[in-house]
Design a protein around this motif. Structure first.
Motif, PDB file in Angstrom:
ATOM      1  N   THR A 170      29.321 -17.372  56.394  1.00  0.00           N
ATOM      2  CA  THR A 170      28.032 -17.284  57.069  1.00  0.00           C
ATOM      3  C   THR A 170      27.069 -16.356  56.335  1.00  0.00           C
ATOM      4  OG1 THR A 170      28.771 -15.424  58.420  1.00  0.00           O
ATOM      5  CG2 THR A 170      29.070 -17.625  59.351  1.00  0.00           C
ATOM      6  N   VAL A 192      23.387 -18.334  59.642  1.00  0.00           N
ATOM      7  CA  VAL A 192      23.392 -19.627  58.961  1.00  0.00           C
ATOM      8  C   VAL A 192      24.840 -19.943  58.605  1.00  0.00           C
ATOM      9  CG1 VAL A 192      22.638 -20.887  56.888  1.00  0.00           C
ATOM     10  CG2 VAL A 192      21.074 -19.291  58.015  1.00  0.00           C
ATOM     11  N   LYS A 194      27.266 -21.656  56.403  1.00  0.00           N
ATOM     12  CA  LYS A 194      27.145 -22.243  55.059  1.00  0.00           C
ATOM     13  C   LYS A 194      27.663 -23.671  55.001  1.00  0.00           C
ATOM     14  CE  LYS A 194      27.584 -17.886  52.576  1.00  0.00           C
ATOM     15  NZ  LYS A 194      28.504 -17.109  51.742  1.00  0.00           N
ATOM     16  N   TYR A 196      27.718 -25.796  57.508  1.00  0.00           N
ATOM     17  CA  TYR A 196      27.006 -26.712  58.409  1.00  0.00           C
ATOM     18  C   TYR A 196      25.524 -26.384  58.452  1.00  0.00           C
ATOM     19  CZ  TYR A 196      31.838 -27.274  59.824  1.00  0.00           C
ATOM     20  OH  TYR A 196      33.170 -27.476  59.807  1.00  0.00           O
ATOM     21  N   GLN A 197      24.896 -26.519  57.307  1.00  0.00           N
ATOM     22  CA  GLN A 197      23.472 -26.204  57.192  1.00  0.00           C
ATOM     23  C   GLN A 197      22.627 -26.987  58.206  1.00  0.00           C
ATOM     24  OE1 GLN A 197      22.093 -24.048  54.967  1.00  0.00           O
ATOM     25  NE2 GLN A 197      23.768 -23.666  53.543  1.00  0.00           N
ATOM     26  N   LYS A 198      23.070 -28.221  58.495  1.00  0.00           N
ATOM     27  CA  LYS A 198      22.283 -29.079  59.375  1.00  0.00           C
ATOM     28  C   LYS A 198      22.126 -28.520  60.786  1.00  0.00           C
ATOM     29  CE  LYS A 198      22.324 -33.674  57.489  1.00  0.00           C
ATOM     30  NZ  LYS A 198      22.904 -34.996  57.505  1.00  0.00           N
ATOM     31  N   SER A 200      22.362 -25.269  61.458  1.00  0.00           N
ATOM     32  CA  SER A 200      21.992 -23.865  61.331  1.00  0.00           C
ATOM     33  C   SER A 200      20.490 -23.695  61.463  1.00  0.00           C
ATOM     34  CB  SER A 200      22.458 -23.344  59.973  1.00  0.00           C
ATOM     35  OG  SER A 200      23.858 -23.393  59.904  1.00  0.00           O
TER      36      SER A 200
END
Ligand SMILES: [Zn+2]
Length: 262
Positions: A170, A192, A194, A196-198, A200
């Motif tokens: 993260t 955030v 890392k 699962y950026q979508k 976040s």
């Protein structure tokens, strides 16, 4: 008569004996429709186009398609109507099974998200009582507990840090403060994920900064729960299910690829 392709669909001109199409080929239906405008005895249909051009190839395809269709119709004529019905039913059943299977896969993801919907209540700021979100929307991901509602950021005040803290999985980019102007208690952080950026950023909440107003389903009785750790809550919080996102880029690419170049 000179016309656009508007004539090909439904305009009946019984005297027409010759159709010339000038370098225009939409689809196989269009080809058939244009050709049958010419219906007198000894009528003819031509396409004027460059040999081996895109339209030339399309026209060949369309004519082949029509031929295939004629052959299928001939085959059907030789089949008894019972056998025909049986084969249609068989195909229909297999299509429905296929469709059901793909639908079930989609629903599994959605129901795991909803299975704890019977948890009725609210998540509130412990200091001021400001409403942060629905209890049914709380999810656990690793050590983090957060409200998985896209609108959650409207209920807090983000205090973005000038130096984000990086961890293994993260990135902590700041603090989340209570959205109530007179309170601004620190509720947690901005994180955030890392991997699962979508989804976040998420806003993990410190258990000691919030309180839960739990409503009993049967009686409607309210109960306020104050805990120091999320693990001590008298109910289970569902894990975050990462939706299986299908990559549709390929499909779009293909669709784009076959668009006429003009
Ligand atoms: Zn507050």
């Amino acid at each position: 008569m000179i016309s656009t392709d508007v004539v090909q669909a439904g305009l009946d001109i019984p005297e027409c004996s010759l159709v010339l199409r000038y370098d225009f080929v939409p689809d196989s239906i269009g080809t058939v429709q244009a050709r049958v405008r010419a219906r007198t005895v000894g009528c003819a249909y031509y396409l004027i186009t460059t040999k081996d051009s895109q339209n030339y190839m399309k026209e060949l395809d369309n004519r082949q398609c029509e031929q295939d269709l004629k052959e299928v119709l001939e085959t059907w004529k030789g089949i008894s109507s019972d056998l025909f019905k049986e084969q249609v039913m068989k195909k229909q059943t297999s299509l429905i099974t296929e469709w059901n299977e793909s639908l079930t896969k989609t629903l599994i993801t959605e129901t795991t998200m909803l299975k704890n919907i019977e948890l009725i209540g609210d998540v509130l700021c412990r200091a001021c009582g400001y409403l942060l979100g629905k209890l049914s929307q709380v999810r656990q991901h690793g050590q983090s507990y957060f409200i998985s509602d896209h609108d959650f950021y409207n209920r807090i005040e983000e205090k973005v840090s000038s130096e984000p803290q990086e961890y293994l999985k993260t990135l902590v980019t700041g603090k989340a403060l209570c959205g109530s102007k007179n309170c601004r208690t620190e509720l947690g952080c901005i994180q955030v994920l890392k991997d699962y950026q979508k989804i976040s950023p998420i806003y993990p909440l410190k258990c000691e900064s919030i309180k839960i107003k739990l409503i009993e389903k049967e009686t409607g009785k309210e109960q306020i729960i104050l805990k120091k750790k999320w693990k001590k809550m008298p109910f289970t919080i569902p894990l975050l299910e990462i939706p299986c996102t299908q990559n549709n880029d390929d499909i779009f690419y293909d669709a784009f690829d076959i668009l006429p170049s003009d």
